[in-house]
Design a protein around this motif. Sequence first.
Motif, PDB file in Angstrom:
ATOM      1  N   GLY A 138      37.944  42.995  34.555  1.00  0.00           N
ATOM      2  CA  GLY A 138      38.759  42.752  35.246  1.00  0.00           C
ATOM      3  C   GLY A 138      39.850  44.022  34.384  1.00  0.00           C
ATOM      4  N   ARG A 139      41.224  43.753  36.087  1.00  0.00           N
ATOM      5  CA  ARG A 139      41.601  44.939  35.286  1.00  0.00           C
ATOM      6  C   ARG A 139      42.872  44.796  34.632  1.00  0.00           C
ATOM      7  N   SER A 140      43.289  45.643  33.548  1.00  0.00           N
ATOM      8  CA  SER A 140      44.432  45.923  32.595  1.00  0.00           C
ATOM      9  C   SER A 140      45.596  45.156  33.554  1.00  0.00           C
ATOM     10  N   GLY A 141      45.717  44.007  31.715  1.00  0.00           N
ATOM     11  CA  GLY A 141      46.904  42.676  31.833  1.00  0.00           C
ATOM     12  C   GLY A 141      46.449  41.525  32.392  1.00  0.00           C
ATOM     13  N   SER A 142      45.196  41.411  32.555  1.00  0.00           N
ATOM     14  CA  SER A 142      44.515  40.363  32.913  1.00  0.00           C
ATOM     15  C   SER A 142      43.714  39.030  32.461  1.00  0.00           C
ATOM     16  N   GLY A 143      44.051  39.573  31.164  1.00  0.00           N
ATOM     17  CA  GLY A 143      43.872  38.082  30.163  1.00  0.00           C
ATOM     18  C   GLY A 143      42.446  38.359  28.953  1.00  0.00           C
TER      19      GLY A 143
ATOM     20  N   ASP B 110      44.853  37.824  36.693  1.00  0.00           N
ATOM     21  CA  ASP B 110      45.737  37.543  36.328  1.00  0.00           C
ATOM     22  C   ASP B 110      45.909  35.956  35.420  1.00  0.00           C
ATOM     23  N   GLY B 111      45.046  36.431  34.406  1.00  0.00           N
ATOM     24  CA  GLY B 111      45.119  34.962  33.582  1.00  0.00           C
ATOM     25  C   GLY B 111      43.460  33.969  33.871  1.00  0.00           C
ATOM     26  N   MET B 112      43.479  34.396  34.801  1.00  0.00           N
ATOM     27  CA  MET B 112      42.156  32.975  35.665  1.00  0.00           C
ATOM     28  C   MET B 112      40.780  34.517  35.797  1.00  0.00           C
ATOM     29  N   VAL B 113      39.994  33.486  35.418  1.00  0.00           N
ATOM     30  CA  VAL B 113      38.431  33.467  36.560  1.00  0.00           C
ATOM     31  C   VAL B 113      38.670  33.418  37.791  1.00  0.00           C
ATOM     32  N   ILE B 114      38.382  34.490  38.500  1.00  0.00           N
ATOM     33  CA  ILE B 114      37.750  34.187  39.946  1.00  0.00           C
ATOM     34  C   ILE B 114      36.551  34.709  40.314  1.00  0.00           C
ATOM     35  N   GLU B 115      35.705  35.028  39.695  1.00  0.00           N
ATOM     36  CA  GLU B 115      34.862  35.616  39.768  1.00  0.00           C
ATOM     37  C   GLU B 115      33.936  35.071  38.823  1.00  0.00           C
TER      38      GLU B 115
END
Length: 256
Positions: free
Chosen positions: A50-55, A227-232
Amino acid sequence: MSAALEEATPNAAQVPMIEARGIHKYFSGTHVLRGIDARVAHGEVVALMGRSGSGKSTFLRCLNRIEEPSEGDVLIDGTIITDLRTDVNSVRADIGMVFQDYNLFPHMTALENVALGLIHVRKRPRSVAQDLAASALKQVGLADHLTKYPNQLSGGQQQRVAIARSLAMRPKAILFDEPTSALDPEMVHEVLDVMRTLASEGMTMVVVSHEIGFLRKVADQLIMFDDGMVIERGPTERVLDAPEHARTREFLGALK
Ligand SMILES: Nc1ncnc2c1ncn2[C@@H]1O[C@H](COP(=O)(O)OP(=O)(O)OP(=O)(O)O)[C@@H](O)[C@H]1O
Ligand SMILES: [Mg+2]
């Protein structure tokens, strides 16, 4: 658990090695993990991307309580470790962590760096700790470098010392946070080779990495953070080759 006991308890094999339930994390009001669930089976390798800062790092650090989750629980082999009465030092010995920047003590030799936790956390006598440390260093191909200091070792060698330091504790799992991203390209493979061997020997691993070729070979499951969540999430090949979420496609596209 012994094989005999495992057979006698039919559910034992299904209890995940690591389970995260509804993990939230706030940093002074900023909600950086927004309800993460994950299950890592015994011997499974799970990749986080995941992108930088996504957690990703924050989540990884919650798994061995280097970071305390604001909400939610982590279970290791069926035992809740986020209970504040649990000894965090034993949690961190059981769930090792390998960081991007190695985190070795510069004034200690490779052997001393690896033996330290065995002496202070596992309470092994110094001589036993040194024997165990030497064999862990041998396992990562550093038998000839026991008495060197970190500044006498290459980045790849230092990272292998860090892996040996985790291994020596006989951990239940090891968490890797971008273990090769600080390395010169020619040293990446020696660290990935050690990780691949560990995986093939059945070590449970959670790995933040963007080394696609490595993940394809080694990771059973891939979890995409945004963004702090699992999207997939799903089998690594499926997520890499047929991502379902637009943001996963965007992220993977940018890596190529
Ligand atoms: N100790 C801290 N105090 C305040 N904010 C923090 C702290 N650690 C992380 N954050 C914030 O939490 C969010 C998630 O950070 P985290 O390091 O987990 O992301 P990441 O996915 O690992 O990113 P990267 O790919 O850059 O390593 C970011 O917005 C970051 O600024
Ligand atoms: Mg990170």
